[in-house]
Design an enzyme around this catalytic site. Structure first.
Site, PDB file in Angstrom:
ATOM      1  N   ASP A  71       0.846  -1.194   0.000  1.00  0.00           N
ATOM      2  CA  ASP A  71       0.000   0.000   0.000  1.00  0.00           C
ATOM      3  C   ASP A  71       0.880   1.241   0.000  1.00  0.00           C
ATOM      4  O   ASP A  71       1.903   1.278   0.675  1.00  0.00           O
ATOM      5  CB  ASP A  71      -0.862   0.036   1.282  1.00  0.00           C
ATOM      6  CG  ASP A  71      -1.816  -1.163   1.340  1.00  0.00           C
ATOM      7  OD1 ASP A  71      -2.150  -1.584   2.453  1.00  0.00           O
ATOM      8  OD2 ASP A  71      -2.158  -1.668   0.249  1.00  0.00           O
ATOM      9  N   GLU A 101       2.702  -1.748   9.402  1.00  0.00           N
ATOM     10  CA  GLU A 101       3.545  -0.893   8.550  1.00  0.00           C
ATOM     11  C   GLU A 101       5.001  -1.337   8.534  1.00  0.00           C
ATOM     12  O   GLU A 101       5.831  -0.717   7.875  1.00  0.00           O
ATOM     13  CB  GLU A 101       3.480   0.571   9.038  1.00  0.00           C
ATOM     14  CG  GLU A 101       2.134   1.240   8.852  1.00  0.00           C
ATOM     15  CD  GLU A 101       1.768   1.397   7.365  1.00  0.00           C
ATOM     16  OE1 GLU A 101       0.563   1.455   7.069  1.00  0.00           O
ATOM     17  OE2 GLU A 101       2.684   1.442   6.517  1.00  0.00           O
ATOM     18  N   ASP A 122      -2.396  -2.256  13.730  1.00  0.00           N
ATOM     19  CA  ASP A 122      -2.471  -1.601  12.421  1.00  0.00           C
ATOM     20  C   ASP A 122      -2.637  -0.124  12.748  1.00  0.00           C
ATOM     21  O   ASP A 122      -3.703   0.295  13.177  1.00  0.00           O
ATOM     22  CB  ASP A 122      -3.677  -2.156  11.636  1.00  0.00           C
ATOM     23  CG  ASP A 122      -3.729  -1.590  10.223  1.00  0.00           C
ATOM     24  OD1 ASP A 122      -4.575  -2.041   9.430  1.00  0.00           O
ATOM     25  OD2 ASP A 122      -2.924  -0.671   9.924  1.00  0.00           O
ATOM     26  N   ASP A 125      -5.558   2.101   9.781  1.00  0.00           N
ATOM     27  CA  ASP A 125      -6.185   1.298   8.727  1.00  0.00           C
ATOM     28  C   ASP A 125      -7.158   2.163   7.930  1.00  0.00           C
ATOM     29  O   ASP A 125      -7.860   3.011   8.479  1.00  0.00           O
ATOM     30  CB  ASP A 125      -6.942   0.130   9.378  1.00  0.00           C
ATOM     31  CG  ASP A 125      -7.476  -0.810   8.318  1.00  0.00           C
ATOM     32  OD1 ASP A 125      -6.746  -1.732   7.916  1.00  0.00           O
ATOM     33  OD2 ASP A 125      -8.597  -0.573   7.847  1.00  0.00           O
TER      34      ASP A 125
HETATM   35  P1  P6P Z   1     -10.680  -2.489  -1.322  1.00  0.00           P
HETATM   36  C1  P6P Z   1      -7.758  -0.294   3.490  1.00  0.00           C
HETATM   37  O1  P6P Z   1      -6.650  -0.316   2.636  1.00  0.00           O
HETATM   38  C2  P6P Z   1      -8.166  -1.733   3.738  1.00  0.00           C
HETATM   39  O2  P6P Z   1      -7.107  -2.472   4.237  1.00  0.00           O
HETATM   40  C3  P6P Z   1      -9.353  -1.761   4.683  1.00  0.00           C
HETATM   41  O3  P6P Z   1      -9.361  -0.693   5.570  1.00  0.00           O
HETATM   42  C4  P6P Z   1     -10.523  -1.706   3.752  1.00  0.00           C
HETATM   43  O4  P6P Z   1     -11.669  -2.330   4.288  1.00  0.00           O
HETATM   44  C5  P6P Z   1     -10.018  -2.467   2.523  1.00  0.00           C
HETATM   45  O5  P6P Z   1      -8.613  -2.298   2.503  1.00  0.00           O
HETATM   46  C6  P6P Z   1     -10.615  -1.908   1.251  1.00  0.00           C
HETATM   47  O6  P6P Z   1     -10.094  -2.683   0.178  1.00  0.00           O
HETATM   48  O7  P6P Z   1      -9.997  -3.587  -2.119  1.00  0.00           O
HETATM   49  O8  P6P Z   1     -12.171  -2.707  -1.229  1.00  0.00           O
HETATM   50  O9  P6P Z   1     -10.316  -1.094  -1.732  1.00  0.00           O
END
Ligand code: P6P
Length: 341
Positions: A71, A101, A122, A125
């Site tokens: 990410d 991280e 985390d 998040d």
């Molecule tokens: P997608 C944010 O990066 C995360 O880890 C979570 O907070 C969130 O629910 C999910 O990813 C969203 O992922 O693939 O739906 O964009």
């Protein structure tokens, strides 16, 4: 009419007092637990201070690197990560930490004493949503160490979720909330910024047995296996008693999507798919702590086949599919995913 003193007093239950009173119900309590949770609430307030001014101070925008999960790391991510580590590393309650991280485990500096607990967190998040002012959250999980003393090791970290002794999350939203459980129910506290205290606002949260909301990123629909597709088609049909479909809600920030599911009921799903068979969410940093919380509130959490808390972790950043929420909704999801419906 004057409020009777007891009513007035109970109305202002602070997080600190709640933790200390909870500690008293643990016969072998040493105060370490209270100190650990108190340190976390302090770290949360420090992060909140930066999150609330993020729009004003130039700490938005991308840094020039990505984290272990690929990410894009935003500056607030880094700030939250460092703030939690620094708030906790000298408490003497921890033998080791691990942050979503950071690629490997986080040692406690040699010049600080090492305690009996492990903190896995985390730090922020959902941080991909920060620039859009969407709710983000800190998620944390606490274990007792398994090695006898000194520096904690990977053995202390890679424990199955049912061994957690506490878990919780912090919500950075229109108001700031701190929710946690130590195995005696789930309790939510809302920050009163005028006094800087978390006050009890949601005592003993219980999730409805079945809900009417489903939460999943349907953009991945074409990658799902047929059973998952059939399950979502079922939710969109007139499957509820009153002959109507579930409502769809998806914020894309796990802490926010989970919190709504916990309060209103229903199910949050992050399934595996053809591209990522284990899905996107991390077992240790996201799925385990939220599974602990939801079970303490009377709900359930599964990877589609088995209880999340029973999964024995092999790698620090391993992922697992997640189906979490009302017990009846998770059961129906497992039946569809297992081809039984
Ligand atoms: P997608 C944010 O990066 C995360 O880890 C979570 O907070 C969130 O629910 C999910 O990813 C969203 O992922 O693939 O739906 O964009």
């Amino acid at each position: 009419m004057d409020q009777p003193r007891t009513a007035l007093v109970s109305k202002f239950m602070t997080l600190e007092r709640h933790i200390i009173e909870g500690e008293r119900s643990h016969p072998d309590a040493t105060g370490a637990f209270s100190g650990l949770l108190h340190g976390l609430s302090l770290a949360a307030k420090l992060v909140w201070r930066e999150v609330t001014k993020a729009g004003l101070v130039n700490i938005l925008g991308m840094t020039d690197h990505v984290n272990v999960s690929g990410d894009e790391v935003k500056k607030l991510d880094e700030f939250a990560d460092e703030t939690i580590y620094r708030a906790m590393d000298h408490t003497g309650h921890l033998c080791v930490m691990a942050s979503e991280e950071n690629e490997s485990l986080l040692n406690i500096p040699d010049h600080y004493s090492h305690g009996n607990y492990v903190l896995i967190y985390d730090p922020l998040d959902g941080s991909g949503n920060i620039d859009a002012n969407v709710t983000v959250g800190t998620i944390f999980s606490v274990f007792k160490r398994v090695t006898p003393s000194g520096k904690g090791t990977m053995e202390d970290i890679l424990q199955p979720g049912y061994k957690q002794v506490a878990a919780g999350y912090v919500l950075f939203s229109s108001s700031m909330m701190f929710l946690y459980s130590t195995g005696h129910g789930v309790h939510g506290f809302t920050l009163d910024p005028t006094v800087g205290e978390f006050l009890l606002s949601h005592e003993n949260i219980r999730i409805p047995k079945r809900g009417a909301i489903y939460s999943v990123n349907e953009g991945n629909f074409n990658r799902w296996d047929p059973n998952m597709r059939r399950y979502v088609e079922y939710l969109k049909s007139e499957c509820k008693e009153e002959k109507r479909p579930y409502a769809a809600r998806y914020i894309g920030s796990l802490a926010a999507d989970f919190h709504r599911t916990l309060l209103y009921g229903g199910i949050y799903c992050y399934p595996g798919d053809m591209k990522n068979p284990d899905g996107k969410l991390r077992l240790m940093y996201e799925n385990n702590p939220l599974a602990y919380i939801v079970e303490q509130a009377g709900g359930a959490a599964s990877d589609g086949k088995r209880r999340i808390l029973d999964i024995v972790p092999e790698k620090l950043h391993q992922r697992s599919p997640l189906f979490i929420g009302s017990s009846e909704d998770v059961k129906i999801a497992e039946e569809f995913l297992g081809g039984k419906r």
